[in-house]
Design a protein around this motif. Structure first.
Motif, PDB file in Angstrom:
ATOM      1  N   ARG A  15      -2.877   3.829   5.304  1.00  0.00           N
ATOM      2  CA  ARG A  15      -3.801   4.893   4.879  1.00  0.00           C
ATOM      3  C   ARG A  15      -4.037   5.895   6.009  1.00  0.00           C
ATOM      4  N   GLU A  52       0.833  -1.199   0.000  1.00  0.00           N
ATOM      5  CA  GLU A  52       0.000   0.000   0.000  1.00  0.00           C
ATOM      6  C   GLU A  52       0.872   1.255   0.000  1.00  0.00           C
ATOM      7  N   TYR A  53       1.990   1.201   0.725  1.00  0.00           N
ATOM      8  CA  TYR A  53       2.864   2.381   0.821  1.00  0.00           C
ATOM      9  C   TYR A  53       3.619   2.622  -0.494  1.00  0.00           C
ATOM     10  N   SER A  91      -0.376   8.292   4.723  1.00  0.00           N
ATOM     11  CA  SER A  91      -0.887   8.546   3.364  1.00  0.00           C
ATOM     12  C   SER A  91      -0.027   9.633   2.717  1.00  0.00           C
ATOM     13  N   ARG A  92       0.283   9.393   1.415  1.00  0.00           N
ATOM     14  CA  ARG A  92       1.201  10.314   0.748  1.00  0.00           C
ATOM     15  C   ARG A  92       0.470  11.095  -0.350  1.00  0.00           C
TER      16      ARG A  92
END
Ligand SMILES: Cc1ncc(C[n+]2csc(CCOP(=O)(O)OP(=O)(O)O)c2C)c(N)n1
Ligand code: SF4
Length: 478
Positions: free
Chosen positions: A473, A434-435, A477-478
């Motif tokens: 998330r 996810e990252y 979150s980015r």
């Protein structure tokens, strides 16, 4: 009358260029050393067969460590004793190459004693030249396994004694007892007759390889005037008087004429065959992925480390299988302590868009540490701008580096909250994907049901992946 033309064989460099030095006309060997003569015999044979362009000499550790300055062929340096293993890899990956493992007695009969036996026993299609000078030349004349009884060396100053050091090992005789080798002969470098004999033997050993007949071994009794502390002329006499009675110069095995050419089948296994072997056949048809995904995929050199029992090895397997399912090239290689549980364990995983040379990750760009000792052990190895994922449930310190990206996640606590501490590894994989967004985390859902043997735990592991995604998330979150 024909004029004799004396020239350097083509397989020698014109000039022997050495690092940090000017070009040399000569080698680094001592006057009267056997290595020089042997190099010449080998290059002559390679040039005469016209195979120098496809030959590879594996230099050992020993006085011939610099052989690559002289042979105008492919060259590679092996660690002490490992030349037959390196030669095996070279030959198997380049079956048309002519591979020569060139080794001293310390290298071949002491530290590399097992490598040579195993390569011979497998019948690798290679040529081994064993330079037996009954001493460790390079390191100053210590006793070798082939040092003669009574022979004085720096480590047997009163002479080798049977009761203390045992008998000298006769390597040719040992190797000739094995079924696979095709040709085993001992020769010497004493006079024209023995030098010519050596040349014939080396030619035959190389010809056998060209004809794909298998493993050939030539042991050469060679002078080491410096180690023996006598003159070059006396060294030749010493071989005749002392070495040849114990190490008889003769062929011990020669089935070259009876042996059929043999070739190891070389083929690329289909994706389906690989999946079958890994027990992942259920994945079915090869997935269609966009070409741009493969082209732009940055190689991931991953190290996943922790205690045995934390699932670090299986996290690596799942990650590798997931990437393979996305048509990437992958490798996975484990490393673990002797304890089944509680010991240290780590694995190297590489995900790449092109063929992977070595499966070892020495400088990861992704480090996952499930416990404190793993952070201590591998933090410094991470590439600048790499990623470290820290299991804060167990690791009680922060990362010291300021040139890397760090995710602090209570992996074990999150997994415990699901009632399955062992699923911390899956929380981590969910968070990692996810990252980085390198692969859709949902791809893990295709792999986990196949990879987890205890089927009643599959659902919890899938939930763990989702928890990892959620944590990122909410926190990163980015
Ligand atoms: C792993 C390792 N152990 C020990 C050494 C030290 N060492 C260098 S050369 C050598 C022995 C060389 O003797 P030999 O193989 O007989 O070759 P020669 O020098 O006589 O040609 C040793 C023990 C090393 N370089 N690496
Ligand atoms: S020490 Fe012995 S083996 Fe080494 S280069 Fe000198 S003569 Fe040759």
């Amino acid at each position: 009358m024909k004029a004799a033309v004396l020239e350097k064989p083509k397989a020698f460099y014109d000039k022997f260029e050495r690092k940090g030095k000017t070009q040399q006309e000569t080698t680094h060997y001592c006057p009267g050393c056997g290595h020089g003569n042997l190099h010449k015999i080998i290059t002559e044979a390679l040039s005469e067969f016209g195979v120098d362009d496809r030959s590879i000499i594996v230099s050992p550790v020993g006085c011939s460590v610099f052989a690559y300055y002289y042979f105008d062929t492919g060259n590679i340096q092996a660690a002490h004793g490992r030349a037959p293993a390196v030669a095996t890899g070279l030959k198997r990956s380049n079956p048309e190459s002519i591979v020569i493992s060139y080794q001293g007695d310390g290298d071949l009969a002491a530290i590399g004693g097992d490598e040579i036996l195993q390569a011979a026993n497998r019948g690798e299609n290679m040529t081994v030249i064993f330079v037996n000078n009954a001493i460790y030349g390079m390191t100053g004349g210590q006793m070798a396994p082939t040092t003669l009884v009574g022979q004085k060396t720096t480590t047997s100053p009163y002479g080798r004694k049977i009761e203390n050091e045992g008998y000298p090992i006769r390597m040719s005789e040992i190797i000739a007892t094995l079924e696979a080798p095709v040709y085993v002969e001992r020769t010497a470098l004493v006079d024209f007759k023995t030098i010519n004999h050596t040349k014939r033997a080396i030619r035959k050993a190389i010809k056998n390889q060209i004809d794909k007949k298998g493993f050939s071994f030539v042991e050469v009794l060679a002078p080491c005037p410096t180690g023996w502390k006598i003159t070059p002329v006396d060294s030749q006499k010493w071989i005749q008087q002392h070495m040849m009675p114990y190490f008889p110069v003769q062929a011990f095995k020669d089935v070259s004429d009876q042996r059929e050419s043999m070739e190891i089948e070389q083929r690329d296994y289909s994706d389906q065959e690989v999946l079958d072997v890994l027990g992942l056949s259920q994945l079915g048809e090869k997935k269609q992925v966009p070409a741009s995904f493969i082209e732009n995929f940055p190689t991931q050199f991953m190290k996943i480390a922790g205690f045995g029992g934390q699932g670090v090895l299986s996290a690596g397997v799942v990650m590798a299988a997931c990437a393979m399912n996305e048509n990437l090239e992958v490798t996975w290689i484990p490393s673990y302590g002797p304890e089944m549980r509680g010991g240290t364990a780590n694995c190297s995983v590489i995900l790449s868009n092109s063929r992977i040379g070595s499966p070892l990750t020495t400088n990861p760009n992704v480090l996952i540490v499930m416990n404190g000792p793993s952070l201590d052990a591998f933090e410094d190895d991470v590439q600048p701008n790499g990623l470290i994922i820290v299991n804060t449930s167990i690791v009680d310190r922060r990362v010291k580096r300021d040139d890397v990206d760090v995710l602090y996640i209570p992996l074990t606590e999150i997994a415990s909250g699901l009632g399955l501490t062992a699923a911390a590894n899956m929380v981590c994989l969910g968070a990692y994907l996810e990252y980085t967004k390198l692969i859709d985390y949902k791809s893990l859902f295709e792999i986990v049901p196949l990879a987890i043997k205890k089927k009643h735990l599959v659902d919890t592991n899938l939930k763990a992946i989702k928890e990892g995604v959620k944590y990122i998330r909410e926190n990163y979150s980015r």
